[in-house]
Write a protein that holds these residues in place. Structure first.
Motif, PDB file in Angstrom:
ATOM      1  N   GLY A 129      41.835  28.781  49.914  1.00  0.00           N
ATOM      2  CA  GLY A 129      43.248  28.843  50.255  1.00  0.00           C
ATOM      3  C   GLY A 129      43.536  30.133  50.996  1.00  0.00           C
ATOM      4  O   GLY A 129      42.951  30.420  52.036  1.00  0.00           O
ATOM      5  N   ARG A 130      44.411  30.940  50.420  1.00  0.00           N
ATOM      6  CA  ARG A 130      44.810  32.206  51.042  1.00  0.00           C
ATOM      7  C   ARG A 130      44.107  33.402  50.416  1.00  0.00           C
ATOM      8  O   ARG A 130      44.577  34.530  50.497  1.00  0.00           O
ATOM      9  N   THR A 131      42.969  33.157  49.769  1.00  0.00           N
ATOM     10  CA  THR A 131      42.196  34.223  49.115  1.00  0.00           C
ATOM     11  C   THR A 131      40.877  34.438  49.836  1.00  0.00           C
ATOM     12  O   THR A 131      40.134  33.486  50.076  1.00  0.00           O
ATOM     13  N   TRP A 132      40.607  35.700  50.177  1.00  0.00           N
ATOM     14  CA  TRP A 132      39.325  36.096  50.750  1.00  0.00           C
ATOM     15  C   TRP A 132      38.621  37.000  49.752  1.00  0.00           C
ATOM     16  O   TRP A 132      39.227  37.926  49.206  1.00  0.00           O
ATOM     17  N   VAL A 133      37.330  36.748  49.540  1.00  0.00           N
ATOM     18  CA  VAL A 133      36.513  37.544  48.627  1.00  0.00           C
ATOM     19  C   VAL A 133      35.405  38.212  49.432  1.00  0.00           C
ATOM     20  O   VAL A 133      34.661  37.539  50.154  1.00  0.00           O
ATOM     21  N   PHE A 134      35.305  39.529  49.307  1.00  0.00           N
ATOM     22  CA  PHE A 134      34.244  40.308  49.946  1.00  0.00           C
ATOM     23  C   PHE A 134      33.355  40.859  48.839  1.00  0.00           C
ATOM     24  O   PHE A 134      33.858  41.385  47.836  1.00  0.00           O
ATOM     25  N   SER A 135      32.034  40.767  49.014  1.00  0.00           N
ATOM     26  CA  SER A 135      31.114  41.182  47.956  1.00  0.00           C
ATOM     27  C   SER A 135      29.994  42.057  48.487  1.00  0.00           C
ATOM     28  O   SER A 135      29.576  41.931  49.637  1.00  0.00           O
ATOM     29  N   ASN A 136      29.515  42.914  47.608  1.00  0.00           N
ATOM     30  CA  ASN A 136      28.301  43.701  47.822  1.00  0.00           C
ATOM     31  C   ASN A 136      27.766  44.032  46.432  1.00  0.00           C
ATOM     32  O   ASN A 136      28.163  45.014  45.821  1.00  0.00           O
ATOM     33  N   VAL A 137      26.884  43.180  45.921  1.00  0.00           N
ATOM     34  CA  VAL A 137      26.393  43.339  44.549  1.00  0.00           C
ATOM     35  C   VAL A 137      25.451  44.525  44.399  1.00  0.00           C
ATOM     36  O   VAL A 137      25.151  44.922  43.281  1.00  0.00           O
ATOM     37  N   GLU A 138      25.019  45.119  45.501  1.00  0.00           N
ATOM     38  CA  GLU A 138      24.147  46.283  45.432  1.00  0.00           C
ATOM     39  C   GLU A 138      24.933  47.590  45.364  1.00  0.00           C
ATOM     40  O   GLU A 138      24.353  48.641  45.132  1.00  0.00           O
ATOM     41  N   HIS A 139      26.245  47.531  45.571  1.00  0.00           N
ATOM     42  CA  HIS A 139      27.082  48.725  45.506  1.00  0.00           C
ATOM     43  C   HIS A 139      27.423  49.008  44.047  1.00  0.00           C
ATOM     44  O   HIS A 139      27.560  48.087  43.244  1.00  0.00           O
ATOM     45  N   ASP A 140      27.607  50.296  43.711  1.00  0.00           N
ATOM     46  CA  ASP A 140      27.896  50.621  42.315  1.00  0.00           C
ATOM     47  C   ASP A 140      29.271  50.115  41.888  1.00  0.00           C
ATOM     48  O   ASP A 140      29.396  49.331  40.962  1.00  0.00           O
ATOM     49  N   ASP A 156      48.382  40.208  46.799  1.00  0.00           N
ATOM     50  CA  ASP A 156      47.742  40.554  45.538  1.00  0.00           C
ATOM     51  C   ASP A 156      46.300  40.901  45.856  1.00  0.00           C
ATOM     52  O   ASP A 156      45.655  40.227  46.672  1.00  0.00           O
ATOM     53  N   ALA A 157      45.802  41.937  45.212  1.00  0.00           N
ATOM     54  CA  ALA A 157      44.430  42.353  45.458  1.00  0.00           C
ATOM     55  C   ALA A 157      43.832  42.896  44.172  1.00  0.00           C
ATOM     56  O   ALA A 157      44.549  43.333  43.271  1.00  0.00           O
ATOM     57  N   TYR A 158      42.528  42.835  44.096  1.00  0.00           N
ATOM     58  CA  TYR A 158      41.839  43.518  43.006  1.00  0.00           C
ATOM     59  C   TYR A 158      40.434  43.861  43.448  1.00  0.00           C
ATOM     60  O   TYR A 158      39.894  43.287  44.389  1.00  0.00           O
ATOM     61  N   ILE A 159      39.896  44.863  42.776  1.00  0.00           N
ATOM     62  CA  ILE A 159      38.499  45.240  42.946  1.00  0.00           C
ATOM     63  C   ILE A 159      37.862  45.129  41.577  1.00  0.00           C
ATOM     64  O   ILE A 159      38.522  45.328  40.549  1.00  0.00           O
ATOM     65  N   GLU A 160      36.578  44.800  41.566  1.00  0.00           N
ATOM     66  CA  GLU A 160      35.906  44.702  40.283  1.00  0.00           C
ATOM     67  C   GLU A 160      34.433  45.014  40.424  1.00  0.00           C
ATOM     68  O   GLU A 160      33.860  44.939  41.507  1.00  0.00           O
ATOM     69  N   GLY A 161      33.859  45.377  39.288  1.00  0.00           N
ATOM     70  CA  GLY A 161      32.444  45.686  39.243  1.00  0.00           C
ATOM     71  C   GLY A 161      32.103  46.267  37.893  1.00  0.00           C
ATOM     72  O   GLY A 161      32.952  46.377  37.004  1.00  0.00           O
ATOM     73  N   PRO A 162      30.861  46.678  37.736  1.00  0.00           N
ATOM     74  CA  PRO A 162      30.423  47.210  36.448  1.00  0.00           C
ATOM     75  C   PRO A 162      30.982  48.610  36.189  1.00  0.00           C
ATOM     76  O   PRO A 162      31.129  49.414  37.101  1.00  0.00           O
ATOM     77  N   GLY A 163      31.303  48.859  34.918  1.00  0.00           N
ATOM     78  CA  GLY A 163      31.744  50.179  34.469  1.00  0.00           C
ATOM     79  C   GLY A 163      30.884  50.626  33.299  1.00  0.00           C
ATOM     80  O   GLY A 163      29.960  49.926  32.890  1.00  0.00           O
ATOM     81  N   LYS A 164      31.191  51.789  32.760  1.00  0.00           N
ATOM     82  CA  LYS A 164      30.410  52.314  31.632  1.00  0.00           C
ATOM     83  C   LYS A 164      30.448  51.380  30.426  1.00  0.00           C
ATOM     84  O   LYS A 164      29.465  51.234  29.725  1.00  0.00           O
ATOM     85  N   ASP A 165      31.598  50.766  30.188  1.00  0.00           N
ATOM     86  CA  ASP A 165      31.780  49.932  29.003  1.00  0.00           C
ATOM     87  C   ASP A 165      31.915  48.452  29.344  1.00  0.00           C
ATOM     88  O   ASP A 165      32.619  47.706  28.673  1.00  0.00           O
TER      89      ASP A 165
END
Length: 173
Positions: A129-140, A156-165
């Motif tokens: 739809g009106r959502t674009w997802v950009f990825s780079n699984v090798e980035h921290d 609406d936007a969000y960023i996500e990835g691994p954190g300490k917890d």
């Protein structure tokens, strides 16, 4: 040549070709990347849906993230968008990123230049739809950047990835 993140292996195009034009010598400006055959109002092969999405991104978007004011400004022309994202602590600029979304060799890319860090490349991995997802699984962090156009005047936007917890998700609405 400016440094490119070692995570550029996930970028299917030679990022080094566009980095010097993208970030300049000091990461403080963004220059247009010349399209083969010269510029036009809509580059050849740009789908109508992509063009409409890019136009919807144009503007200044503000959010509160972890108690700080966050402002992202986008301008788009000729099938590419240039952005600047700034977080503010009180009235002072904190973190600043220069960004660009553009199509290169058939792939939509999202480049991020922040301070003296290497430029990081994210690849558009999905559209719904009106959502674009950009990825780079090798980035921290982040590993995913997601934008959704919300009506005629919302983003609406969000960023996500691994954190300490565990996984971390920061929303910008």
């Amino acid at each position: 040549m400016l440094p490119v993140s070692s995570s550029d292996r996930s970028c299917p195009v030679p990022v080094g070709e566009v980095v010097s034009e993208f970030a300049g010598d000091r990461y403080d400006h963004i220059l247009p990347i010349q399209q083969p055959g010269g510029a036009s109002s809509e580059p050849e092969g740009l789908k109508v849906a992509d063009s409409l999405w890019l136009r919807g991104l144009v503007g200044t978007w503000e959010a509160q993230v972890r108690g700080e004011r966050y402002v992202e400004t986008w301008s788009c022309a000729n099938g590419e968008c240039n952005g600047r994202a700034v977080s503010y602590k009180a009235a002072e600029e904190g973190f600043v990123e220069n960004t660009r979304i553009f199509k290169f060799h058939g792939q939509w890319l999202y480049l991020v230049a922040a301070g003296d860090s290497p430029v990081v490349c994210f690849v558009r991995t999905s559209v719904e739809g009106r959502t674009w997802v950009f990825s780079n699984v090798e980035h921290d962090f982040p590993q995913r950047i997601v934008y959704t156009l919300n009506g005629d005047d919302g983003l609406d936007a969000y960023i996500e990835g691994p954190g300490k917890d565990g996984d971390v998700r920061l929303e910008f609405n």
